[in-house]
Design a protein around this motif. Structure first.
Motif, PDB file in Angstrom:
ATOM      1  N   PRO A 211       0.806  -1.229   0.000  1.00  0.00           N
ATOM      2  CA  PRO A 211       0.000   0.000   0.000  1.00  0.00           C
ATOM      3  C   PRO A 211       0.837   1.277   0.000  1.00  0.00           C
TER       4      PRO A 211
ATOM      5  N   TRP B  75      -2.062   4.532  10.168  1.00  0.00           N
ATOM      6  CA  TRP B  75      -1.907   4.003   8.810  1.00  0.00           C
ATOM      7  C   TRP B  75      -1.591   2.502   8.861  1.00  0.00           C
TER       8      TRP B  75
ATOM      9  N   THR C  49      -4.697   0.430  10.041  1.00  0.00           N
ATOM     10  CA  THR C  49      -5.727   0.349   8.997  1.00  0.00           C
ATOM     11  C   THR C  49      -5.291  -0.560   7.847  1.00  0.00           C
ATOM     12  N   GLN C  50      -4.047  -0.344   7.372  1.00  0.00           N
ATOM     13  CA  GLN C  50      -3.573  -1.130   6.227  1.00  0.00           C
ATOM     14  C   GLN C  50      -3.434  -2.616   6.587  1.00  0.00           C
TER      15      GLN C  50
ATOM     16  N   ILE D 134      -6.864  -4.110   6.395  1.00  0.00           N
ATOM     17  CA  ILE D 134      -7.264  -4.280   4.989  1.00  0.00           C
ATOM     18  C   ILE D 134      -6.527  -5.471   4.378  1.00  0.00           C
TER      19      ILE D 134
ATOM     20  N   GLU E 161      -7.336  -2.706  -2.477  1.00  0.00           N
ATOM     21  CA  GLU E 161      -6.546  -1.560  -2.960  1.00  0.00           C
ATOM     22  C   GLU E 161      -7.376  -0.281  -2.945  1.00  0.00           C
TER      23      GLU E 161
ATOM     24  N   SER F 241      -7.773   0.749   0.616  1.00  0.00           N
ATOM     25  CA  SER F 241      -6.504   1.299   1.096  1.00  0.00           C
ATOM     26  C   SER F 241      -6.357   2.760   0.670  1.00  0.00           C
ATOM     27  N   LYS F 242      -6.694   3.042  -0.591  1.00  0.00           N
ATOM     28  CA  LYS F 242      -6.609   4.424  -1.097  1.00  0.00           C
ATOM     29  C   LYS F 242      -7.572   5.335  -0.338  1.00  0.00           C
TER      30      LYS F 242
ATOM     31  N   ASN G 194      -6.250   6.074   3.055  1.00  0.00           N
ATOM     32  CA  ASN G 194      -5.169   7.057   2.971  1.00  0.00           C
ATOM     33  C   ASN G 194      -5.706   8.474   2.821  1.00  0.00           C
TER      34      ASN G 194
END
Lengths: 87, 149
Positions: free
Chosen positions: A26, A75, A78-79, A82, B85, B88-89, B92
């Motif tokens: 990511p 970050w 969260t990542q 995911i 993906e 994730s974006k 962010n």
């Protein structure tokens, strides 16, 4: 005979193992990629107000760095969530 | 099985089903051929070929089904990766927004503090004279000990 040499190559091509799905790492927001600057130095002075200005600027810099570190932790959390959902 | 990916699915299933049906027809017809005198000498050959084609057809059909199952799983994972993906974006973007807001708060507070120092400058400096040693100690403390010299 030369044509026969192609047979093993053709058969061995069945052993090719390519990962059909790849997960991209990511992206990180560009704001988080800045490192914390060094603390400001105080010029030689006898005035307390000048010293106070530099000290409070350094405090402010600390708070900015804290926000950056907190954002990095957020970050990552969260990542990770995911990433773990793709199974 | 890797080579199968180069052949169109529709042609592949048609070829496999044809082999399977010919094999099936050959195997069963060999039992009836022996009752037809002119074809009797070929009964053994038809039976052998029929069994070979039937076995090959079943094997190909199994391989094809496994291949299709894998392709479906790949598609499923690809969809999951694409969704992750996108998520994730999105995460962010939210993070960036919150970060900018928090930094703005810090900077705004810094402006207010600096203004207050300027405002109270005379009071602050009235009864205090900072010794040069205090500045040296303060600067020493502000230095990054891990920084390369």
């Amino acid at each position: 005979m030369r044509i026969l040499m192609l047979v093993p190559i053709l058969l061995l091509s069945g052993c090719l193992a390519t990962a059909p799905v790849t997960v991209k790492f990511p992206e990180v927001p560009s704001e988080l990629m800045k490192s914390c600057p060094d603390l400001k130095q105080t010029d030689q002075t006898t005035k307390l107000s000048d010293v106070l200005k530099v000290v409070t600027e350094n405090y402010s810099q600390y708070h900015e760095c804290r926000v950056t570190v907190d954002s990095w932790m957020e970050w990552y959390k969260t990542q990770k969530q995911i990433f773990e959902s793709v199974k | 099985m890797f080579l199968l990916s180069f052949i169109p699915d529709s042609f592949l299933i048609w070829a496999i089903n044809t082999i399977l049906l010919i094999g099936l027809a050959g195997t069963f017809s060999s039992y009836f051929i022996r009752f037809i005198p002119p074809l009797y000498p070929y009964a053994g050959l038809v039976k052998t070929l029929g069994i070979i084609l039937l076995v090959a057809g079943v094997w190909f059909r199994g391989g094809y089904d496994v291949e299709m199952e894998w392709r479906d799983r790949v598609k499923e994972v690809e969809a999951k990766v694409a969704a992750a993906e996108a998520e994730s974006k999105k995460a962010n973007t939210v993070l960036q927004k919150v970060y900018v807001e928090k930094i703005k708060l810090v900077k705004d507070l810094q402006v207010v503090i600096q203004e207050r120092i300027v405002e109270k400058e005379k009071i602050i400096d009235a009864e205090c004279k900072v010794a040069p040693e205090a500045i040296d100690i303060l600067n020493e403390a502000a230095k990054n000990p891990g920084a390369s010299k």
